[in-house]
Design an enzyme around this catalytic site. Structure first.
Site, PDB file in Angstrom:
ATOM      1  N   HIS A  99      -1.212   5.622   9.051  1.00 65.12           N
ATOM      2  CA  HIS A  99       0.138   6.186   9.117  1.00 65.12           C
ATOM      3  C   HIS A  99       0.074   7.641   9.551  1.00 65.12           C
ATOM      4  O   HIS A  99       0.400   8.547   8.779  1.00 65.12           O
ATOM      5  CB  HIS A  99       0.839   6.108   7.758  1.00 65.12           C
ATOM      6  CG  HIS A  99       0.792   4.755   7.115  1.00 65.12           C
ATOM      7  ND1 HIS A  99      -0.341   4.252   6.525  1.00 65.12           N
ATOM      8  CD2 HIS A  99       1.742   3.809   6.980  1.00 65.12           C
ATOM      9  CE1 HIS A  99      -0.077   3.040   6.051  1.00 65.12           C
ATOM     10  NE2 HIS A  99       1.172   2.749   6.316  1.00 65.12           N
ATOM     11  N   GLU A 127       4.941  -5.210   8.642  1.00 61.94           N
ATOM     12  CA  GLU A 127       3.511  -5.024   8.351  1.00 61.94           C
ATOM     13  C   GLU A 127       2.954  -6.140   7.456  1.00 61.94           C
ATOM     14  O   GLU A 127       1.736  -6.242   7.281  1.00 61.94           O
ATOM     15  CB  GLU A 127       3.242  -3.642   7.745  1.00 61.94           C
ATOM     16  CG  GLU A 127       3.782  -3.454   6.349  1.00 61.94           C
ATOM     17  CD  GLU A 127       3.482  -2.057   5.790  1.00 61.94           C
ATOM     18  OE1 GLU A 127       2.833  -1.259   6.473  1.00 61.94           O
ATOM     19  OE2 GLU A 127       3.913  -1.784   4.655  1.00 61.94           O
ATOM     20  N   HIS A 176      10.936  -3.937   3.519  1.00 64.72           N
ATOM     21  CA  HIS A 176      11.432  -2.562   3.452  1.00 64.72           C
ATOM     22  C   HIS A 176      11.770  -2.050   4.834  1.00 64.72           C
ATOM     23  O   HIS A 176      11.245  -2.526   5.830  1.00 64.72           O
ATOM     24  CB  HIS A 176      10.442  -1.613   2.757  1.00 64.72           C
ATOM     25  CG  HIS A 176       9.154  -1.341   3.479  1.00 64.72           C
ATOM     26  ND1 HIS A 176       8.219  -2.306   3.739  1.00 64.72           N
ATOM     27  CD2 HIS A 176       8.631  -0.189   3.982  1.00 64.72           C
ATOM     28  CE1 HIS A 176       7.162  -1.772   4.350  1.00 64.72           C
ATOM     29  NE2 HIS A 176       7.387  -0.484   4.529  1.00 64.72           N
ATOM     30  N   HIS A 202       0.819  -1.215   0.000  1.00 65.55           N
ATOM     31  CA  HIS A 202       0.000   0.000   0.000  1.00 65.55           C
ATOM     32  C   HIS A 202       0.852   1.265   0.000  1.00 65.55           C
ATOM     33  O   HIS A 202       0.455   2.302   0.538  1.00 65.55           O
ATOM     34  CB  HIS A 202      -1.022  -0.034   1.156  1.00 65.55           C
ATOM     35  CG  HIS A 202      -0.414  -0.094   2.541  1.00 65.55           C
ATOM     36  ND1 HIS A 202      -1.004  -0.796   3.565  1.00 65.55           N
ATOM     37  CD2 HIS A 202       0.700   0.473   3.065  1.00 65.55           C
ATOM     38  CE1 HIS A 202      -0.274  -0.646   4.673  1.00 65.55           C
ATOM     39  NE2 HIS A 202       0.763   0.120   4.391  1.00 65.55           N
TER      40      HIS A 202
HETATM   41 FE   LIG Z   1       1.853   0.654   6.138  1.00 62.49          FE
END
Ligand SMILES: [Fe+2]
Lengths: 136, 285
Positions: free
Chosen positions: B59, B241, B194, B12
Site C-alpha cells: 500500500h 482484494e 469495504h 490486513h
Molecule cells: Fe490491502
C-alpha cells in the site's frame, strides 16, 4: 458441494460527489485504473515521499514549492494546498497514497470517509460502528 | 516434498496492528475482533510450519506506482518492516526462505505464471498485520521464515479472480514438488467488503461476506468465476482484494477442514474476516 451464486445488491441512486471516472457505472465508486494512475503519477509520488520525516519538513516549509518540485499540475497543486480530498481523488490520486497526506495532517480514514460521503467524521464513524453503510 | 499443512485467510487492516501495538485489544471497539481470533491463534500455536507464504498487496510503502507487478515473489533472506510514515511497527523483521522461494519462482514460471522477483522489499501492514493475527507476541522473531507473494489489487486491471485461483493451484503444486522436507502454511490476506473513497465510502456487504466465507471453504470455483465488476459491486472498490484469499485457497486440497472462522465490523472502514483451514488429509482438526 455448491453454495450458489453471489447474493444480488440493489442499485443505488446517484450521489453527490460523483465526478471521478466511473468505469463500471457504479455510483460513488471511483476506480483507480491505468488512465487515472497516469494522470495522478506525479501527485501520488509526492504523497509517497511523505513517508520520511525529512520530506514532511520540506513539504510543510513550502508546500507550493514542494508540489512544483514534483511536477504537479496547477489543479493538483491547488487540491493539495486546499486539502481538497475529493479533488485529489478526481485528479488521479490513489486513496492509499492520498492517505499519506491525511496521516501527516493527523486525519484518519474515518475523517476522509466523512468528507467523501458528505456525512462528516462523527456520523461516518457512527455509521461504521452500526455495521457500515449499504447500497440503496 | 513440502506439504501445505494449513491455510489462513485474514483481513490486513492497519488499525488491527495499531490496536495491538497500542495495547487496545481489550477496548470495547476491538475486543470482539480479538476474541474472535483466539481459537485460530491457539490452533496455529500448536501447528507451527517450517515456512509460511503470505499473499498480500503493498500500500504505497514497499513499491510505488513506477512499477505495478501483477504478481511478485520475494526471494530475499530478510525483509525489513516498512516505515509507513510514522515509524515502523514494533515487530520483528522477517526472515525469508530463499531456497523455497527460488524453487517456487522456477516452478511457477515453468507453469507460465511470469512473476516479478523481489530481492529487496520493505513489507508493510498488508504483510505484518496477518503475521500479528497469527502470532500476537512474536518476541524477537516470527515463528518461521516467511515468503511474500505480492498481488496487484490497487490499480485496475487487477488479475482476475480465476487467475488468482489458478496461481494458487500452481503454487500448491510448486510447494509439493520441492525436494526438501518442509511443512508450509499459506496466508491469503485482505478484505472483506469495504470501500475507502467516493460517495459509497463505508460500504459493507455482510450478506456477500457470509457467502464468500462459506464458499472459500466449499465452493472456491464459484468465487473464481466472479468478474472484477461484480467484485467491486458486491465487496466495494477496495474489497476486490479478497481475490488474494483465492491464491491461498488454490494451494490447499479440494477437501479441507475448517478449524475456525469469524467476522467483525468495523475494523476502521472494513469488515474483518478470519478463516483457518486444516489441510492435512485424514487428520482430525
Ligand atoms: Fe490491502
Amino acid at each position: 458441494m455448491t453454495t450458489g451464486t453471489a447474493p444480488s445488491t440493489r442499485q443505488r441512486g446517484t450521489s453527490m460527489s460523483e465526478t471521478a471516472p466511473d468505469r463500471f457505472g457504479l455510483p460513488g465508486t471511483p476506480i483507480f485504473d491505468g488512465e487515472t494512475s497516469r494522470r495522478g503519477l506525479r501527485m501520488n509520488k509526492l504523497f509517497m515521499s511523505l513517508r520520511t520525516a525529512e520530506n514532511r519538513e520540506r513539504f510543510l516549509a513550502d508546500e507550493a514549492a514542494y508540489c512544483q518540485g514534483f511536477g504537479l499540475t496547477p489543479e493538483q497543486q491547488q487540491a493539495v494546498l486546499d486539502r481538497d480530498w475529493q479533488a485529489m481523488i478526481d485528479l488521479g490520486g490513489s486513496i492509499f497514497y492520498v492517505y499519506k497526506l491525511a496521516m501527516m495532517d493527523g486525519r484518519s480514514m474515518q475523517y476522509l470517509g466523512g468528507v467523501f460521503t458528505g456525512m462528516g467524521e462523527e456520523d461516518f464513524l457512527a455509521a461504521m460502528r452500526a455495521g457500515g453503510r449499504r447500497d440503496g | 516434498m513440502a506439504d501445505v499443512i494449513w491455510g489462513l485467510a485474514t483481513s490486513h487492516v492497519p488499525s488491527i496492528g495499531a490496536a495491538m501495538d497500542r495495547g487496545k485489544t481489550e477496548d470495547p471497539n476491538w475486543k470482539a475482533l480479538f476474541d474472535g481470533y483466539a481459537p485460530a491463534r491457539a490452533w496455529l500455536a500448536e501447528h507451527r510450519p517450517d515456512v509460511a507464504i503470505v499473499v498480500y498487496n503493498d500500500h504505497a510503502n514497499g513499491i510505488d506506482l513506477d512499477f505495478v507487478p501483477t504478481f511478485g515473489l520475494g526471494t530475499a533472506e530478510q525483509y525489513e518492516v516498512a516505515d509507513e510514515g510514522f515509524g515502523r511497527r514494533p515487530v520483528p523483521d522477517v526472515v525469508g526462505h530463499p531456497e523455497l522461494a527460488l524453487h517456487l519462482v522456477q516452478s511457477l514460471v515453468d507453469e507460465e505464471f511470469d512473476l516479478t522477483v523481489f530481492q529487496e522489499l520493505h513489507v508493510d501492514h498488508g504483510f505484518t498485520v496477518p503475521l500479528s493475527v497469527w502470532t500476537p507476541d512474536p518476541g524477537d522473531a516470527w515463528p518461521c521464515p516467511v515468503i511474500p507473494l505480492l498481488v496487484n489489487v490497487i490499480q485496475y486491471p487487477q488479475p482476475t479472480a480465476a487467475r488468482c485461483y489458478a496461481l494458487g493451484r500452481a503454487l500448491g503444486r510448486a510447494i509439493r514438488s520441492y525436494p526438501g522436507d518442509l511443512t508450509v502454511g499459506v496466508l491469503g490476506t485482505g478484505g472483506m467488503s469495504h470501500q475507502l473513497a467516493g460517495a459509497r465510502a463505508g460500504f459493507i456487504n455482510p450478506e456477500f461476506d457470509a457467502w464468500w466465507m462459506e464458499a472459500i471453504h466449499s465452493d472456491p470455483a464459484a468465487l473464481a468465476a466472479l468478474s472484477r465488476e461484480e467484485l467491486i459491486r458486491q465487496a466495494g472498490a477496495e474489497g476486490i482484494e479478497l481475490i488474494m484469499w483465492l491464491v491461498m485457497r488454490g494451494a490447499l486440497d479440494d477437501e479441507i477442514t475448517k478449524v475456525h472462522s469469524d467476522y467483525f465490523v468495523p475494523a476502521s472502514n472494513t469488515a474483518a474476516g478470519i478463516a483457518l483451514f486444516d489441510n492435512r488429509s485424514g487428520q482430525p482438526g
